[in-house]
Scaffold this active site. Structure first.
Site, PDB file in Angstrom:
ATOM      1  N   GLY A  73       0.838  -1.205   0.000  1.00  0.00           N
ATOM      2  CA  GLY A  73       0.000   0.000   0.000  1.00  0.00           C
ATOM      3  C   GLY A  73       0.867   1.247   0.000  1.00  0.00           C
ATOM      4  NE  ARG A 112      -6.131   5.948   4.278  1.00  0.00           N
ATOM      5  CZ  ARG A 112      -6.842   4.864   4.622  1.00  0.00           C
ATOM      6  NH1 ARG A 112      -7.935   5.000   5.361  1.00  0.00           N
ATOM      7  NH2 ARG A 112      -6.467   3.661   4.242  1.00  0.00           N
ATOM      8  CB  THR A 145      -6.365  -7.010   0.314  1.00  0.00           C
ATOM      9  OG1 THR A 145      -7.794  -7.037   0.171  1.00  0.00           O
ATOM     10  CG2 THR A 145      -6.003  -5.746   1.074  1.00  0.00           C
ATOM     11  CG  ASN A 199     -11.252  -8.202   7.944  1.00  0.00           C
ATOM     12  OD1 ASN A 199     -10.580  -9.024   8.549  1.00  0.00           O
ATOM     13  ND2 ASN A 199     -11.025  -7.853   6.684  1.00  0.00           N
ATOM     14  CG  ASN A 232      35.258  13.628  18.175  1.00  0.00           C
ATOM     15  OD1 ASN A 232      34.978  14.816  18.332  1.00  0.00           O
ATOM     16  ND2 ASN A 232      34.361  12.721  17.864  1.00  0.00           N
TER      17      ASN A 232
HETATM   18  C1  UD1 Z   1      -8.641  -3.636   5.002  1.00  0.00           C
HETATM   19  C2  UD1 Z   1      -9.752  -4.677   4.826  1.00  0.00           C
HETATM   20  C3  UD1 Z   1     -10.862  -4.378   5.840  1.00  0.00           C
HETATM   21  C4  UD1 Z   1     -10.295  -4.409   7.232  1.00  0.00           C
HETATM   22  C5  UD1 Z   1      -9.086  -3.454   7.375  1.00  0.00           C
HETATM   23  C6  UD1 Z   1      -8.405  -3.703   8.678  1.00  0.00           C
HETATM   24  C7  UD1 Z   1      -9.889  -5.471   2.487  1.00  0.00           C
HETATM   25  C8  UD1 Z   1     -10.551  -5.302   1.184  1.00  0.00           C
HETATM   26  N1  UD1 Z   1     -10.284  -4.630   3.468  1.00  0.00           N
HETATM   27  O1  UD1 Z   1      -9.161  -2.354   4.696  1.00  0.00           O
HETATM   28  O2  UD1 Z   1     -11.906  -5.350   5.732  1.00  0.00           O
HETATM   29  O3  UD1 Z   1     -11.302  -4.062   8.166  1.00  0.00           O
HETATM   30  O4  UD1 Z   1      -8.139  -3.694   6.327  1.00  0.00           O
HETATM   31  O5  UD1 Z   1      -7.380  -2.790   8.903  1.00  0.00           O
HETATM   32  O6  UD1 Z   1      -9.053  -6.354   2.638  1.00  0.00           O
HETATM   33  N2  UD1 Z   1      -2.383  -3.694   0.230  1.00  0.00           N
HETATM   34  C9  UD1 Z   1      -1.524  -4.128  -0.754  1.00  0.00           C
HETATM   35  N3  UD1 Z   1      -1.903  -4.059  -2.065  1.00  0.00           N
HETATM   36  C10 UD1 Z   1      -3.133  -3.599  -2.430  1.00  0.00           C
HETATM   37  C11 UD1 Z   1      -4.014  -3.151  -1.424  1.00  0.00           C
HETATM   38  C12 UD1 Z   1      -3.621  -3.213  -0.111  1.00  0.00           C
HETATM   39  O7  UD1 Z   1      -0.423  -4.577  -0.443  1.00  0.00           O
HETATM   40  O8  UD1 Z   1      -3.388  -3.585  -3.637  1.00  0.00           O
HETATM   41  C13 UD1 Z   1      -1.968  -3.797   1.632  1.00  0.00           C
HETATM   42  C14 UD1 Z   1      -1.740  -2.446   2.304  1.00  0.00           C
HETATM   43  O9  UD1 Z   1      -0.383  -2.079   2.219  1.00  0.00           O
HETATM   44  C15 UD1 Z   1      -2.116  -2.720   3.749  1.00  0.00           C
HETATM   45  C16 UD1 Z   1      -3.159  -3.817   3.633  1.00  0.00           C
HETATM   46  O10 UD1 Z   1      -2.996  -4.399   2.367  1.00  0.00           O
HETATM   47  O11 UD1 Z   1      -1.022  -3.230   4.504  1.00  0.00           O
HETATM   48  C17 UD1 Z   1      -4.568  -3.301   3.801  1.00  0.00           C
HETATM   49  O12 UD1 Z   1      -4.836  -2.294   2.842  1.00  0.00           O
HETATM   50  P1  UD1 Z   1      -5.624  -0.990   3.226  1.00  0.00           P
HETATM   51  O13 UD1 Z   1      -5.781  -0.169   2.025  1.00  0.00           O
HETATM   52  O14 UD1 Z   1      -5.021  -0.358   4.420  1.00  0.00           O
HETATM   53  O15 UD1 Z   1      -7.058  -1.645   3.574  1.00  0.00           O
HETATM   54  P2  UD1 Z   1      -8.198  -1.042   4.465  1.00  0.00           P
HETATM   55  O16 UD1 Z   1      -9.007  -0.087   3.666  1.00  0.00           O
HETATM   56  O17 UD1 Z   1      -7.643  -0.568   5.747  1.00  0.00           O
HETATM   57 CA    CA Z   2      -5.502  -0.311   6.656  1.00  0.00          CA
END
Ligand code: UD1
Ligand code: CA
Length: 450
Positions: A14, A18, A84, A173, A372
């Site tokens: 990610g 933010r 994800t 989640n 030094n």
């Molecule tokens: C995600 C979950 C949500 C959960 C929350 C908990 C999904 C769709 N949603 O939302 O249900 O309640 O986390 O914190 O899974 N990432 C990648 N590649 C991507 C997208 C994301 O590596 O294409 C990684 C991000 O770096 C991060 C993690 O996956 O470490 C979660 O991504 P983020 O965008 O933070 O998801 P949330 O919207 O927080």
């Molecule tokens: Ca997150």
């Protein structure tokens, strides 16, 4: 969990926009350790445990941190950020090896514990295909909601796709999931992107597992363990929770901390027995404090080895490469860097000791400066055992003060001083007459104080 192999995939591709920072999100630190390293430390390790970290394109820095924190980590690149589930499939080659348990965690959830990973694996042993870590959120906004019917997990609904009623659900989640390894790839490859963001949501795995007539379940944990970090404010909240944990662990291990809420610790700080820490002390990374040492108020310590019964501060600054032998004393307004002090050395007031070695029992007077740096190069100062450096002296490196030598106050020493030199002022070694005689007469019959 005996006998079962595992693959843990940590998603760290990610952008973390933010955070409003040029540093990738997972490299931000809590307790002086990256978010990513915290997660990797909690993930299963040892025989039968494989680890994969998914990073974004051109993120060698994140990949390097992954392999620094866990030398067994494989890294995979997610070329485009399509969600994800898509990120998990970047590690498809590792998944295809078919470990018994496939664990998925996010790199931005640093407070997760090893015990929770193990708890999540338990339902797989009992025949579940998917176990999802859930928590009751004080404010569920933004999290995926866990929809449970008759004790079975039936779906995870992302905030943007949730109905009014679903948004009222506070069971959320956490982002950590455990799949039965043999079916995981089939399930994850079936995930589509028919949702409001057009992303491949890992959370859709629940409905797919259900549609195959298989079982998905929820394991609950405390919100403090699974706070996802998306903003600097959330980073600060996680820091506060981590500090509380570290202080509690130190107190439980017998460290005396006079005012715990004022002391900052690092994830890797180690303590011996009967250590005492006064108010407002900052302990950065790489610090070990041995038995019986006392850290007085307002001291700042980074990458330093503090020996048994050492006393530091108040108001001391120990910088990287400091090592203090048993019983050494560092007093107020003293700064050390790359300084190796043997047992019993005293540096009690207003002094800078850098790139220096000091032998046992030497006494360094107030206001001593090891010079030094000449504006071009750093050089070393060596001070022998039992030497006495008078107040307000400048030791211009490279320079060696012999063991047992006596340096008069206010000296500027630019030349090596022989062992046991009776007295030296500036660069002048005392002679039989002149000031050397006066010195001897004055101190006749007195023993040099240690
Ligand atoms: C995600 C979950 C949500 C959960 C929350 C908990 C999904 C769709 N949603 O939302 O249900 O309640 O986390 O914190 O899974 N990432 C990648 N590649 C991507 C997208 C994301 O590596 O294409 C990684 C991000 O770096 C991060 C993690 O996956 O470490 C979660 O991504 P983020 O965008 O933070 O998801 P949330 O919207 O927080
Ligand atoms: Ca997150």
């Amino acid at each position: 969990m005996t006998g079962r192999t595992s693959l843990t995939i940590v998603l760290a591709a990610g952008e973390g926009t933010r955070m409003r920072s040029s540093l990738p999100k997972v490299l931000h630190q809590v307790a002086n350790q990256s978010l990513l390293a915290h997660v990797l430390a909690a993930a299963p390790q040892g025989a039968g445990s494989a680890l994969a970290v998914v990073v974004g394109p051109d993120r060698e820095d994140v990949a390097a941190e992954a392999t620094r924190a866990r030398t067994d980590a494989l890294t995979f690149v997610q070329r485009e950020r399509l969600g994800t589930a898509h990120a998990v499939l970047a590690a498809k080659d590792a998944i295809a090896k078919g470990a018994d348990d496939l664990l998925i965690a996010f790199g931005d959830t640093p407070l997760i514990s090893a015990a929770t990973f193990e708890r999540l694996r338990a339902p797989l042993r009992d025949g579940a295909t998917l176990a999802v870590l859930g928590f009751r959120a004080q404010d569920p906004t933004g999290y995926g909601r866990l929809l449970v019917e008759d004790g079975q997990l039936v779906a995870i609904r992302e905030q943007a796709d949730a109905s009014e009623a679903e948004r009222k659900v506070d069971l959320c989640n956490a982002g950590v999931m455990a799949f039965a390894g043999k079916t995981a790839l089939d399930v994850i490859e079936k995930i589509g992107k028919a949702n409001s963001k057009g992303e491949y949501y890992l959370t859709d795995a629940v409905e797919i597992v259900r549609s195959l007539g298989l079982k998905a379940t929820v394991i609950e944990t405390d919100e403090d363990e699974v706070r996802g970090i998306n903003t600097k404010a959330q980073l600060a909240e996680a820091e506060a929770i981590m500090q509380q944990r570290l202080r509690k662990a130190a107190l439980d291990a017998g460290v005396t901390i006079v005012a715990p809420e004022t002391v900052h610790l690092s994830a890797d700080t180690t303590f011996g027995a009967d250590v005492m820490i006064e108010q407002y002390v900052v302990i950065g990374p790489g610090v070990s404090i041995a038995d019986g040492a006392v850290i007085h108020a307002f001291s700042h310590i980074v990458q330093a080895e503090i020996g048994k019964k050492v006393s530091v501060g108040p108001y001391a600054r120990l910088r990287p490469g400091t090592s203090l032998g048993e019983g050494a004393r560092i007093g107020n307004f003293v700064e050390t860097k790359a300084a190796k002090l043997a047992a019993g050395v005293k540096v009690n007031h207003l002094t800078y000791i850098g790139d220096t070695e000091i032998g046992a029992g030497a006494n360094i007077g107030a206001g001593t400066i090891t010079c030094n740096y000449d504006g071009f190069n750093k050089a070393k100062t060596i001070i022998g055992a039992g030497a006495f450096v008078g107040s307000n002296s400048s030791l211009v490196a490279p320079v060696k003060i012999g063991s047992g030598a006596y340096i008069g106050s206010g000296s500027v020493i630019t030349r090596d001083v022989p062992d046991d030199a009776l007295a030296v002022e500036r660069n002048e070694v005392a002679t039989k007459d002149g000031w050397g005689k006066r010195f001897r007469d004055k101190h006749a019959g007195l023993k040099k104080s240690k």
